[in-house]
Enzyme design. Sequence first.
Site, PDB file in Angstrom:
ATOM      1  CB  THR A  47      -9.195  -4.310  -8.009  1.00 33.74           C
ATOM      2  OG1 THR A  47     -10.355  -4.931  -7.073  1.00 33.74           O
ATOM      3  CG2 THR A  47      -8.782  -5.569  -8.939  1.00 33.74           C
ATOM      4  CG  ASP A  48     -10.469  -2.861  -2.412  1.00 33.29           C
ATOM      5  OD1 ASP A  48     -10.939  -3.199  -1.486  1.00 33.29           O
ATOM      6  OD2 ASP A  48     -11.180  -3.346  -3.722  1.00 33.29           O
TER       7      ASP A  48
ATOM      8  CD  GLU B  41     -17.291  26.655  -7.499  1.00 31.18           C
ATOM      9  OE1 GLU B  41     -17.969  26.983  -8.617  1.00 31.18           O
ATOM     10  OE2 GLU B  41     -17.757  27.237  -6.443  1.00 31.18           O
TER      11      GLU B  41
ATOM     12  CE  LYS C 294     -12.922  -2.866  -7.285  1.00 32.23           C
ATOM     13  NZ  LYS C 294     -12.358  -3.408  -6.209  1.00 32.23           N
TER      14      LYS C 294
ATOM     15  CE1 TYR D 282     -14.285 -11.769  -4.312  1.00 32.45           C
ATOM     16  CE2 TYR D 282     -12.064 -11.791  -3.029  1.00 32.45           C
ATOM     17  CZ  TYR D 282     -12.965 -11.076  -4.054  1.00 32.45           C
ATOM     18  OH  TYR D 282     -12.858  -9.845  -4.668  1.00 32.45           O
TER      19      TYR D 282
ATOM     20  CB  THR E  60      -9.535 -10.312  -5.755  1.00 34.60           C
ATOM     21  OG1 THR E  60     -10.364  -9.800  -4.855  1.00 34.60           O
ATOM     22  CG2 THR E  60     -10.558 -11.414  -6.341  1.00 34.60           C
TER      23      THR E  60
HETATM   24  N1  DGL Z   1      -9.961  -6.790  -0.658  1.00 32.85           N
HETATM   25  C1  DGL Z   1      -9.910  -6.526  -2.084  1.00 32.85           C
HETATM   26  C2  DGL Z   1      -8.577  -5.981  -2.393  1.00 32.85           C
HETATM   27  O1  DGL Z   1      -7.600  -6.886  -2.115  1.00 32.85           O
HETATM   28  C3  DGL Z   1     -10.368  -7.414  -3.083  1.00 32.85           C
HETATM   29  C4  DGL Z   1     -10.531  -6.693  -4.285  1.00 32.85           C
HETATM   30  C5  DGL Z   1      -9.822  -7.506  -5.507  1.00 32.85           C
HETATM   31  O2  DGL Z   1      -8.766  -7.507  -5.352  1.00 32.85           O
HETATM   32  O3  DGL Z   1     -10.324  -7.392  -6.306  1.00 32.85           O
HETATM   33  O4  DGL Z   1      -8.102  -5.062  -3.284  1.00 32.85           O
END
Ligand code: DGL
Length: 355
Positions: A118-119, A312, A191, A52, A38
């Site tokens: 961020t993923d 467990e 995240k 986006y 992103t």
């Molecule tokens: N498609 C997600 C990624 O590239 C977008 C999320 C982001 O980068 O914040 O991880």
Amino acid sequence: MQRNTAKHFLFALFAFLIAFSVHAEKLPNIMILATGGTIAGSGATSTTTVGYTAATVGVQQLINAVPELAKISNVTGEQVFQIASESMTNEHWLTLGKRVNVLLAQPNVDGIVITHGTDTLEETAYFLNLVVKSRKPVVLVGAMRPGTALSADGPINLYNAVLIAGSQEAIGKGVLVALGDQIHGARDVTKTNTSTPDSFKTPELGMLGYVQGPKAFFYHSTTRKHTVDSEFDISNLSALPQVDIVYGYANMNSVALNAFIAAGAKGIIHAGTGDGSVAAKVKPDLAAARKNGTVIVRASRVGNGILARNGEANDDELDFVVADTLSPQKARILLMLGMTKTSNTKELQRMFYTY
Ligand code: DGL
């Protein structure tokens, strides 16, 4: 008169160039390695914060959008790849890790910033935390909003990441993650929100510090081994062992587990409910998989807390490994790297208590 003016001008120009080069020499040399996400995304309107397109803007454009970078560092950009990070693969990680090590071995590189989606940013950060062979700062940075959005967080996150990467305080701290003026350690950051700018947190175990104004402030450091103290070396690796994650839930069955094993998984992370609990109808299949040579690591879907050995499940009897406090996605990374060195479950358990 004209000759005098020309002389003064040339003298002033010479003095400026000397001053500039002295100042530039004092600034840290930071490599910005761009991978997509992103932070390199763009949306149709200024209010498009979801829906986006990630990974559309190149590294030089990211740098040009933050002219303030030139005041704190000598930055050089490199587009390692351009992907949305949900599509990150083991091959991407090996390429990136090897490139980072080559660059950090160069005396004229003082630190590295990696722009990333961020993923899976937390996963790449932890992988690098285990394979980077340098004490120089490596800082991963992303954004929750594309650069086209109102109050985009990418530019300030990038500026802060470069500032941290050029700071003395960040040396030897392990791989870091910087978003929202906060500094997190690669091992424990995650995240926590699908879309809000404060998404990255280190719940319970705590973040390491803040960026405020022109400085990075550290208040904690990790107790676990990383970077130069890590036993893992990817320099001669062309692949990583296949490790998959089985998610635990009510009414669970062994279909996914058996499918992963049939597809060649060498290790399974069982992301169980609670303290890594295993459903009664799945336990026999998990035990059988172990007996057939698949390494089984019990982790938890919960997100926080210690995964207790022999809690467990009778791990000693079943010859399972437990993930300690690592999330399932990070336990997978450690098991993959661990299995490049051994399949001995006692050695692998030691690694989960070390990194
Ligand atoms: N498609 C997600 C990624 O590239 C977008 C999320 C982001 O980068 O914040 O991880």
